[in-house]
Write a protein that holds these residues in place. Structure first.
Motif, PDB file in Angstrom:
ATOM      1  N   GLN A  26       0.856  -1.181   0.000  1.00  0.00           N
ATOM      2  CA  GLN A  26       0.000   0.000   0.000  1.00  0.00           C
ATOM      3  C   GLN A  26       0.899   1.240   0.000  1.00  0.00           C
ATOM      4  OE1 GLN A  26      -0.620  -2.537   2.562  1.00  0.00           O
ATOM      5  NE2 GLN A  26      -1.829  -3.467   0.922  1.00  0.00           N
ATOM      6  N   LEU A  27       0.555   2.171  -0.868  1.00  0.00           N
ATOM      7  CA  LEU A  27       1.360   3.382  -1.032  1.00  0.00           C
ATOM      8  C   LEU A  27       0.482   4.612  -0.837  1.00  0.00           C
ATOM      9  CD1 LEU A  27       3.263   2.284  -4.263  1.00  0.00           C
ATOM     10  CD2 LEU A  27       4.112   2.191  -1.921  1.00  0.00           C
ATOM     11  N   VAL A  28       0.975   5.568  -0.086  1.00  0.00           N
ATOM     12  CA  VAL A  28       0.234   6.801   0.165  1.00  0.00           C
ATOM     13  C   VAL A  28       1.176   7.982  -0.054  1.00  0.00           C
ATOM     14  CG1 VAL A  28      -1.067   8.167   1.817  1.00  0.00           C
ATOM     15  CG2 VAL A  28      -1.262   5.665   1.830  1.00  0.00           C
ATOM     16  N   GLU A  29       0.805   8.843  -1.017  1.00  0.00           N
ATOM     17  CA  GLU A  29       1.611  10.028  -1.313  1.00  0.00           C
ATOM     18  C   GLU A  29       1.126  11.215  -0.493  1.00  0.00           C
ATOM     19  OE1 GLU A  29       0.872   7.945  -5.376  1.00  0.00           O
ATOM     20  OE2 GLU A  29      -0.266   8.453  -3.562  1.00  0.00           O
ATOM     21  N   CYS A  31       6.244   9.381  -0.082  1.00  0.00           N
ATOM     22  CA  CYS A  31       5.464   8.178  -0.371  1.00  0.00           C
ATOM     23  C   CYS A  31       5.692   7.203   0.777  1.00  0.00           C
ATOM     24  CB  CYS A  31       5.898   7.574  -1.693  1.00  0.00           C
ATOM     25  SG  CYS A  31       5.118   6.001  -2.097  1.00  0.00           S
ATOM     26  N   TYR A  71       2.219  10.353  -8.801  1.00  0.00           N
ATOM     27  CA  TYR A  71       1.975   9.041  -8.227  1.00  0.00           C
ATOM     28  C   TYR A  71       3.293   8.365  -7.884  1.00  0.00           C
ATOM     29  CZ  TYR A  71      -2.616   9.526 -10.477  1.00  0.00           C
ATOM     30  OH  TYR A  71      -3.840   9.958 -10.874  1.00  0.00           O
ATOM     31  N   GLY A  92       0.020   4.429  -5.598  1.00  0.00           N
ATOM     32  CA  GLY A  92      -0.701   5.248  -4.644  1.00  0.00           C
ATOM     33  C   GLY A  92      -1.865   5.961  -5.317  1.00  0.00           C
TER      34      GLY A  92
END
Length: 123
Positions: free
Chosen positions: A3-6, A22, A95, A114
């Motif tokens: 899981q990726l969150v920017e 990220c 992204y 993300g």
């Protein structure tokens, strides 16, 4: 799964700087090559930068080379994109993405993405 969150996007004047982050969770972060891509309205998603698993090697698109710097911290499961000397044409949703493949800038060879963060550069 990764899981990726920017984060870190925003509005900045031309010539300014932003630092995107990220945050990764899930499988072992250091197993993946990390990349940054961007997509402007009406355009295809394009490669911006990538970094090797160890962080020892980076590669940039011609349009950002010398202005952007990608880094990673495997102990913190983080990747970063430092953006300097920003131009209006850098405006896009940015992204981060993770790939098993070495040396790729192809969108379809990145397995995890993300949700994106908006960067707007005003003239």
């Amino acid at each position: 799964q990764v899981q990726l969150v920017e984060s870190g996007g925003g509005l900045v004047q031309a010539g300014g700087s932003l630092r995107l982050s990220c945050a990764a969770s899930g499988r072992t972060f250091s197993n993946y090559v990390m990349g940054w891509f961007r997509q402007a309205p009406g355009k295809e998603r394009e490669f911006v930068a990538r970094i090797s698993r160890s962080g020892g090697s980076t590669y940039y698109a011609d349009s950002v080379r010398g202005r952007f710097t990608m880094s990673r911290d495997n102990a913190k499961n983080m990747a970063y994109l430092q953006m300097n000397s920003l131009k209006p044409e850098d405006t896009a949703v940015y992204y981060c993405a993770a790939s098993y493949y070495d040396g790729t800038k192809r969108v379809d060879e990145y397995d995890y993405w993300g949700q994106g963060t908006q960067v707007t550069v005003s003239s």
